[in-house]
Motif scaffolding. Structure first.
Motif, short mmCIF file in Angstrom:
data_model
loop_
_atom_site.label_atom_id
_atom_site.label_comp_id
_atom_site.label_asym_id
_atom_site.label_seq_id
_atom_site.Cartn_x
_atom_site.Cartn_y
_atom_site.Cartn_z
N LEU A 29 -16.44 1.82 7.39
CA LEU A 29 -16.10 0.65 6.59
C LEU A 29 -15.16 0.97 5.44
CD1 LEU A 29 -19.58 -1.14 6.38
CD2 LEU A 29 -17.75 -1.45 8.05
N GLY A 30 -15.40 2.07 4.77
CA GLY A 30 -14.62 2.38 3.57
C GLY A 30 -13.16 2.67 3.83
N THR A 31 -12.84 3.09 5.04
CA THR A 31 -11.46 3.49 5.34
C THR A 31 -10.48 2.32 5.36
OG1 THR A 31 -12.24 3.52 7.63
CG2 THR A 31 -11.88 5.64 6.57
N VAL A 32 -10.98 1.09 5.30
CA VAL A 32 -10.05 -0.05 5.31
C VAL A 32 -9.12 -0.02 4.10
CG1 VAL A 32 -11.67 -1.57 4.12
CG2 VAL A 32 -9.86 -2.54 5.50
N TRP A 33 -9.62 0.49 2.97
CA TRP A 33 -8.77 0.52 1.78
C TRP A 33 -7.62 1.51 1.94
CZ3 TRP A 33 -13.49 -1.41 1.82
CH2 TRP A 33 -13.70 -2.59 1.11
N VAL A 34 -7.82 2.49 2.80
CA VAL A 34 -6.72 3.39 3.12
C VAL A 34 -5.57 2.59 3.75
CG1 VAL A 34 -6.00 5.37 4.50
CG2 VAL A 34 -8.24 5.38 3.41
N LEU A 35 -5.92 1.66 4.63
CA LEU A 35 -4.91 0.82 5.27
C LEU A 35 -4.19 -0.06 4.25
CD1 LEU A 35 -6.79 -0.41 8.48
CD2 LEU A 35 -5.09 1.40 8.30
N ASP A 36 -4.94 -0.67 3.35
CA ASP A 36 -4.33 -1.54 2.35
C ASP A 36 -3.39 -0.74 1.47
OD1 ASP A 36 -3.75 -3.82 0.94
OD2 ASP A 36 -5.57 -3.78 -0.27
N THR A 159 -10.38 4.57 -2.39
CA THR A 159 -9.67 5.22 -1.29
C THR A 159 -8.38 4.49 -0.93
OG1 THR A 159 -11.01 4.02 0.35
CG2 THR A 159 -11.74 6.24 -0.28
N TYR A 160 -8.24 3.29 -1.47
CA TYR A 160 -6.94 2.60 -1.39
C TYR A 160 -5.81 3.57 -1.74
CZ TYR A 160 -3.23 -0.61 -3.00
OH TYR A 160 -2.04 -1.25 -3.20
N GLY A 308 15.32 8.36 -1.38
CA GLY A 308 14.58 9.37 -0.63
C GLY A 308 13.62 10.18 -1.48
N VAL A 309 13.79 10.12 -2.82
CA VAL A 309 12.93 10.88 -3.73
C VAL A 309 11.80 10.01 -4.31
CG1 VAL A 309 12.91 12.27 -5.86
CG2 VAL A 309 14.86 12.38 -4.31
N ILE A 310 12.02 8.71 -4.33
CA ILE A 310 11.03 7.79 -4.91
C ILE A 310 9.63 8.00 -4.35
CG2 ILE A 310 10.34 5.34 -4.94
CD1 ILE A 310 13.28 4.67 -5.52
N PRO A 311 9.46 8.20 -3.04
CA PRO A 311 8.09 8.41 -2.53
C PRO A 311 7.36 9.58 -3.17
CG PRO A 311 9.57 7.91 -0.72
CD PRO A 311 10.44 8.09 -1.94
N LEU A 312 8.09 10.62 -3.59
CA LEU A 312 7.46 11.75 -4.26
C LEU A 312 6.84 11.31 -5.58
CD1 LEU A 312 6.88 14.77 -4.18
CD2 LEU A 312 9.08 15.15 -5.32
N PHE A 313 7.55 10.46 -6.33
CA PHE A 313 7.01 9.91 -7.57
C PHE A 313 5.76 9.09 -7.28
CE2 PHE A 313 10.22 10.44 -11.04
CZ PHE A 313 11.13 11.21 -10.32
N LEU A 314 5.80 8.32 -6.18
CA LEU A 314 4.69 7.45 -5.87
C LEU A 314 3.46 8.22 -5.39
CD1 LEU A 314 6.45 4.39 -4.21
CD2 LEU A 314 5.89 4.80 -6.60
N VAL A 315 3.66 9.39 -4.81
CA VAL A 315 2.53 10.24 -4.44
C VAL A 315 1.76 10.65 -5.69
CG1 VAL A 315 1.86 12.50 -3.54
CG2 VAL A 315 3.49 11.11 -2.27
N VAL A 316 2.51 11.08 -6.73
CA VAL A 316 1.88 11.47 -8.00
C VAL A 316 1.14 10.28 -8.61
CG1 VAL A 316 2.30 12.34 -10.33
CG2 VAL A 316 3.62 13.25 -8.39
N TYR A 317 1.79 9.13 -8.62
CA TYR A 317 1.18 7.90 -9.14
C TYR A 317 -0.11 7.58 -8.38
CZ TYR A 317 0.82 2.78 -9.74
OH TYR A 317 0.38 1.50 -9.97
N ALA A 318 -0.08 7.68 -7.05
CA ALA A 318 -1.26 7.35 -6.24
C ALA A 318 -2.40 8.33 -6.48
CB ALA A 318 -0.88 7.33 -4.76
N VAL A 319 -2.09 9.61 -6.62
CA VAL A 319 -3.14 10.61 -6.85
C VAL A 319 -3.85 10.32 -8.18
CG1 VAL A 319 -3.58 13.04 -7.32
CG2 VAL A 319 -2.11 12.40 -5.40
#
Length: 475
Positions: A29-36, A159-160, A308-319
């Motif tokens: 059940l909890g893994t749905v937030w991974v999808l969102d 887990t989102y 192409g670099v923006i996703p790297l910033f967003l990884v840090v933000y998400a962590v």
């Protein structure tokens, strides 16, 4: 109305030690937030790419905000429709249906050929995810022991950001034009989300119906057998001797609850709790959806970060966002709901002040701005997760899924649709002052949620759901 029955099922579930059975619930059940998180972040990480002429989507910076609003609008509609069905037909049937809707719609997104089709696909994808919120939060809280409910619910919702980090990391590869053409990478990203959804669907088939829902809806014998099986499994695994449960509740079995009764329950019997739910959802939705959906274009337009670099910033933000519920979650069960919800909402609002200062002055460039974002949303993510926990706890069981759906839909419609549209237009204006105004407005709305927690917060830590809100069917 049906027969009156006595049951000890809530107490039996609350006194279970943690076991592999609980882990299966979380995995299914909890893994749905991974999808969102994956869905929202892919759009944010790829926003700069989606607006490029060769991408094939035909979007602009402003229409990326429209797509985000369509996704949120779909989530609001899906939450209301599927929330009602969840309370009527059960948690399990609906969390299978809603995941199926998500899978089909996200595949459709990958084949978008025009803005209108992209908007439609995002709306239906959001509908599936919105329905998931209602079905999953109600099921998780009804199956997890009371003493652990706060931290587990926060971790599940948090887990989102695991999905967000994965989406951003994935975007680093898929946005590399040396590997994939401009118009292909973003399509593969959405298709991979559907693959993950199918894998979760396989696991979810083995998650049981909520025993609490079963005994109220005339299926008491099935509920008893289910809990008997769980207790045998837990004893065999842990070797624990399960204590006898003395507390019994008397329930009058019934079918679905009329919408009128649900509305009366929320706004006549629990008016302060209703204000609390709305304030928490509006605050977190405005802050999160407004900033996160447009973060890619903000870094690109104001800090000149390459797409192409923006996703790297967003990884840090998400962590940083993921760490908030993981680090702070257990305090919601120990320190308590009211002080922790207020602290995370007000704390994140205050943290927006240095964030806005750095943005307006340009001090420290993109690096400092990112660091301050991490601090702000470390607090905000725990607060946002607690909004779902709160509305799932503070209303009677018969209305739980629809209560989650209603407060999510109304709060998110007010904050989550206006936020992306407003920030999209402010960012596209190119005016630093206007964007700073957006940050300040987000902080004020978030702070109002913290004030509502101080005024109307409910002491629900370590308490049975039936003690926090008396079931409507209580005899």
């Amino acid at each position: 109305m049906g027969d009156v029955i006595g049951t000890k099922i809530p107490g039996r579930l609350d006194r279970l030690p943690w076991s592999r059975w609980h882990w299966r619930i979380l995995l299914g059940l909890g893994t749905v937030w991974v999808l969102d998180g994956l869905e929202v972040t892919i759009v944010g990480a790829m926003a700069a790419r989606l607006v490029e002429p060769d991408a094939g989507a035909g979007l602009t910076a402003a229409t990326v905000g429209v797509a985000a609003a369509c996704y949120v609008a779909g989530a609001c509609v899906g939450a209301l429709v599927f929330g009602r069905l969840t309370d009527t037909f059960g948690r399990k049937k609906l969390f299978l249906v809603t995941l199926g809707v998500y899978v089909v719609a996200t595949v459709a997104t990958a084949f978008s050929f025009a803005p209108w089709f992209f908007f439609l696909a995002r709306f239906v994808t959001g509908a599936g995810i919105g329905g998931e919120y209602a079905a999953i939060n109600s099921a998780v809280d009804e199956l997890i022991p009371a003493r652990l409910r706060g931290r587990i619910d926060l971790v599940v919702n948090g887990t989102y950001w695991a999905g967000a980090a994965a989406g951003s990391a994935l975007a680093l590869v898929l946005l590399d034009t040396d590997l994939l053409p401009t118009g292909l990478g973003w399509r593969i990203a959405f298709a991979l989300g559907a693959v993950l959804g199918l894998l979760i669907l396989v696991v979810r088939r083995h998650v049981p119906e909520s025993p609490r829902w079963l005994f109220i809806h005339g299926r008491a014998a099935e509920a008893e057998r289910l809990v008997d099986d769980v207790e045998r499994e837990v004893r065999a695994e842990t070797g624990a001797e399960l204590s006898e449960v003395d507390k019994k509740i008397e329930i009058r079995q019934r079918g679905s609850v009329p919408l009128r009764e649900i509305a009366v329950t929320a706004f006549r019997d629990y008016p302060k709790r209703s204000v609390l739910g709305l304030a928490l959802f509006v605050g977190q939705a405005f802050l999160y959806n407004g900033i996160t959906f447009n973060l890619g274009t903000l870094f690109a337009d104001y800090y000149h970060v390459a797409s192409g670099v923006i996703p790297l910033f967003l990884v840090v933000y998400a962590v940083g966002n993921l760490l908030g519920p993981l680090v702070l979650g257990h305090f919601f069960d120990t320190v308590g709901r009211k002080p922790m919800i207020a602290a995370t909402y007000l704390g994140s609002a205050l943290a927006t002040i240095p964030l806005t200062w750095a943005f307006v002055t340009g001090t420290g460039g993109a690096g400092l701005f990112l660091a301050l974002l991490v601090v702000t949303f470390f607090l905000a993510s725990a607060g946002a997760s607690s909004a779902y926990l709160t509305v799932s706890e503070i209303f009677p069981m018969e209305t739980r899924a629809l209560a989650i759906a209603f407060f999510y839909a109304v709060g998110t419609a007010l904050g989550g649709i206006v936020g992306p549209l407003l920030f999209g237009s402010l960012i596209e204006s190119g005016d630093v002052g206007r964007v700073a105004f957006g940050f300040g407005l987000s902080a004020v709305v978030m702070a109002l949620g913290g004030v509502a927690a101080l005024l109307f917060g409910v002491k629900a830590e370590r308490a049975s759901l039936e003690d926090v809100a008396r079931p409507l069917s209580t005899a």
